[in-house]
Design a protein around this motif. Structure first.
Motif, PDB file in Angstrom:
ATOM      1  N   ILE A   8       0.827  -1.207   0.000  1.00  0.00           N
ATOM      2  CA  ILE A   8       0.000   0.000   0.000  1.00  0.00           C
ATOM      3  C   ILE A   8       0.858   1.253   0.000  1.00  0.00           C
ATOM      4  CG2 ILE A   8      -1.736   1.287   1.300  1.00  0.00           C
ATOM      5  CD1 ILE A   8      -2.744  -1.405   2.393  1.00  0.00           C
ATOM      6  N   PHE A   9       0.504   2.179  -0.887  1.00  0.00           N
ATOM      7  CA  PHE A   9       1.148   3.491  -0.947  1.00  0.00           C
ATOM      8  C   PHE A   9       0.100   4.553  -0.637  1.00  0.00           C
ATOM      9  CE2 PHE A   9       3.781   0.722  -3.427  1.00  0.00           C
ATOM     10  CZ  PHE A   9       5.058   1.080  -3.028  1.00  0.00           C
ATOM     11  N   ASP A  10       0.461   5.470   0.258  1.00  0.00           N
ATOM     12  CA  ASP A  10      -0.463   6.490   0.742  1.00  0.00           C
ATOM     13  C   ASP A  10      -0.242   7.784  -0.035  1.00  0.00           C
ATOM     14  OD1 ASP A  10      -2.043   8.270   2.144  1.00  0.00           O
ATOM     15  OD2 ASP A  10      -1.275   7.699   4.127  1.00  0.00           O
ATOM     16  N   LEU A  58       8.371  -0.356   0.611  1.00  0.00           N
ATOM     17  CA  LEU A  58       8.581  -1.650  -0.034  1.00  0.00           C
ATOM     18  C   LEU A  58       9.339  -2.618   0.877  1.00  0.00           C
ATOM     19  CD1 LEU A  58       9.484  -0.530  -3.668  1.00  0.00           C
ATOM     20  CD2 LEU A  58       7.510  -1.914  -2.999  1.00  0.00           C
ATOM     21  N   SER A  59      10.467  -2.172   1.423  1.00  0.00           N
ATOM     22  CA  SER A  59      11.279  -3.079   2.233  1.00  0.00           C
ATOM     23  C   SER A  59      10.535  -3.520   3.490  1.00  0.00           C
ATOM     24  CB  SER A  59      12.617  -2.430   2.595  1.00  0.00           C
ATOM     25  OG  SER A  59      12.425  -1.238   3.327  1.00  0.00           O
ATOM     26  N   THR A  60       9.816  -2.585   4.129  1.00  0.00           N
ATOM     27  CA  THR A  60       9.056  -2.928   5.342  1.00  0.00           C
ATOM     28  C   THR A  60       7.955  -3.928   5.040  1.00  0.00           C
ATOM     29  OG1 THR A  60       9.520  -0.784   6.356  1.00  0.00           O
ATOM     30  CG2 THR A  60       7.614  -2.001   7.193  1.00  0.00           C
ATOM     31  N   ARG A  61       7.229  -3.689   3.956  1.00  0.00           N
ATOM     32  CA  ARG A  61       6.122  -4.580   3.611  1.00  0.00           C
ATOM     33  C   ARG A  61       6.621  -5.951   3.175  1.00  0.00           C
ATOM     34  NH1 ARG A  61       1.634  -6.672   4.999  1.00  0.00           N
ATOM     35  NH2 ARG A  61       0.254  -7.275   3.290  1.00  0.00           N
ATOM     36  N   TYR A  62       7.703  -5.981   2.429  1.00  0.00           N
ATOM     37  CA  TYR A  62       8.261  -7.279   2.025  1.00  0.00           C
ATOM     38  C   TYR A  62       8.556  -8.133   3.258  1.00  0.00           C
ATOM     39  CZ  TYR A  62       9.152  -5.622  -2.807  1.00  0.00           C
ATOM     40  OH  TYR A  62       9.049  -5.157  -4.092  1.00  0.00           O
ATOM     41  N   ARG A  63       9.189  -7.519   4.267  1.00  0.00           N
ATOM     42  CA  ARG A  63       9.532  -8.266   5.485  1.00  0.00           C
ATOM     43  C   ARG A  63       8.282  -8.669   6.254  1.00  0.00           C
ATOM     44  NH1 ARG A  63      13.437  -4.190   5.965  1.00  0.00           N
ATOM     45  NH2 ARG A  63      12.173  -3.177   7.564  1.00  0.00           N
ATOM     46  N   ALA A  64       7.381  -7.700   6.467  1.00  0.00           N
ATOM     47  CA  ALA A  64       6.209  -7.958   7.304  1.00  0.00           C
ATOM     48  C   ALA A  64       5.281  -9.011   6.695  1.00  0.00           C
ATOM     49  CB  ALA A  64       5.442  -6.655   7.536  1.00  0.00           C
ATOM     50  N   GLY A  98       9.861 -14.121  -6.441  1.00  0.00           N
ATOM     51  CA  GLY A  98       8.926 -14.995  -7.133  1.00  0.00           C
ATOM     52  C   GLY A  98       7.492 -14.827  -6.691  1.00  0.00           C
ATOM     53  N   ASP A  99       7.258 -14.090  -5.582  1.00  0.00           N
ATOM     54  CA  ASP A  99       5.896 -13.862  -5.095  1.00  0.00           C
ATOM     55  C   ASP A  99       5.275 -12.660  -5.799  1.00  0.00           C
ATOM     56  OD1 ASP A  99       6.202 -15.934  -3.334  1.00  0.00           O
ATOM     57  OD2 ASP A  99       6.506 -14.665  -1.565  1.00  0.00           O
ATOM     58  N   ASP A 100       4.005 -12.793  -6.161  1.00  0.00           N
ATOM     59  CA  ASP A 100       3.238 -11.685  -6.729  1.00  0.00           C
ATOM     60  C   ASP A 100       2.612 -10.868  -5.605  1.00  0.00           C
ATOM     61  OD1 ASP A 100       3.776 -12.583  -9.286  1.00  0.00           O
ATOM     62  OD2 ASP A 100       1.859 -13.641  -9.500  1.00  0.00           O
ATOM     63  N   TYR A 101       2.429  -9.581  -5.857  1.00  0.00           N
ATOM     64  CA  TYR A 101       1.689  -8.737  -4.917  1.00  0.00           C
ATOM     65  C   TYR A 101       0.952  -7.650  -5.679  1.00  0.00           C
ATOM     66  CZ  TYR A 101       5.750  -5.559  -5.295  1.00  0.00           C
ATOM     67  OH  TYR A 101       6.760  -4.739  -5.750  1.00  0.00           O
ATOM     68  N   LEU A 102      -0.101  -7.152  -5.050  1.00  0.00           N
ATOM     69  CA  LEU A 102      -0.955  -6.128  -5.650  1.00  0.00           C
ATOM     70  C   LEU A 102      -0.569  -4.759  -5.121  1.00  0.00           C
ATOM     71  CD1 LEU A 102      -3.615  -5.572  -7.353  1.00  0.00           C
ATOM     72  CD2 LEU A 102      -4.797  -5.637  -5.154  1.00  0.00           C
TER      73      LEU A 102
END
Length: 209
Positions: free
Chosen positions: A83-85, A167-173, A179-183
């Motif tokens: 998510i981007f605010d 990005l880095s915070t969300r990837y970790r959390a 190889g993983d998709d995300y929206l």
């Protein structure tokens, strides 16, 4: 050898072509890119405080949940959100949303191994920064869809740093691995910048969250 049907169709040839698209990642990504180009645009999901924006090409990934559920869990039907605010990153989200309108994908695939090569193709030293900002690219360099063809916009340095942290915070959390998709999701879409960066950080909230 291909067998011709009564209608004159070469069925094995069609099957081989479809199989090739599915089996070869580069061909699949190119084909999906052509489809995205035909379905470019954005879509607003929900309303009020729970309204958010996604790429039109990815809207089917969020309609299996309510807007409230999607934002509360930051995922829908096992598709994780990043998510981007827009209240904090109005120019970053402008780049993302206009890239969607131009047919860039709304679902990205994390790929840290591609990042170095992708960065050699976008946001080069020759990119114009007339207002003292930094270059931002979408799709992101650390994704399979990044690199050549990514959209580049000048953005405030603060926003660019916030985006990297997001990005880095969300990837970790969320445990998003290569190889993983995300929206990609934009909240507070009414706060997306209406025009290009002109040297002034217009964000209502200039923290990174």
């Amino acid at each position: 050898m291909a067998t011709r049907t009564k209608g004159g169709l070469l069925l094995p040839v069609v099957f081989i072509a479809v199989t090739a698209v599915v089996a070869v990642p580069e061909l699949r990504d190119h084909t999906l890119g052509l489809v995205d180009g035909l379905t470019g645009g954005t879509e607003l999901v929900g309303d009020g405080e729970t309204q958010f924006m996604v790429a039109k090409s990815a809207s089917s990934d969020v309609h299996k949940c309510t807007a409230q559920q999607g934002l509360a869990h930051e995922e829908c039907d096992d598709v994780k959100f990043v998510i981007f605010d827009a209240a904090r990153m109005p120019f970053i989200t402008r780049n993302i949303s206009t890239a969607w309108a131009a047919g860039k994908p709304g679902v990205l695939t994390k790929d840290s191994s591609a990042e170095a090569a992708n960065r050699k193709q976008v946001c080069l030293p020759s990119f114009a920064r007339p207002h003292g900002g930094q270059c931002d690219e979408y799709p992101f360099a650390g994704t399979r869809q990044g690199g050549a063809g990514a959209q580049e916009h000048e953005v405030p340095a603060r926003e660019n740093q916030c985006q990297g942290g997001t990005l880095s915070t969300r990837y970790r959390a969320a445990g998003i691995k290569d190889g993983d998709d995300y929206l990609v999701v934009i909240i507070h879409p009414d706060q997306i910048a209406s025009g290009p960066f002109q040297g002034v950080d217009i964000a209502e909230d200039q923290t990174c969250g």
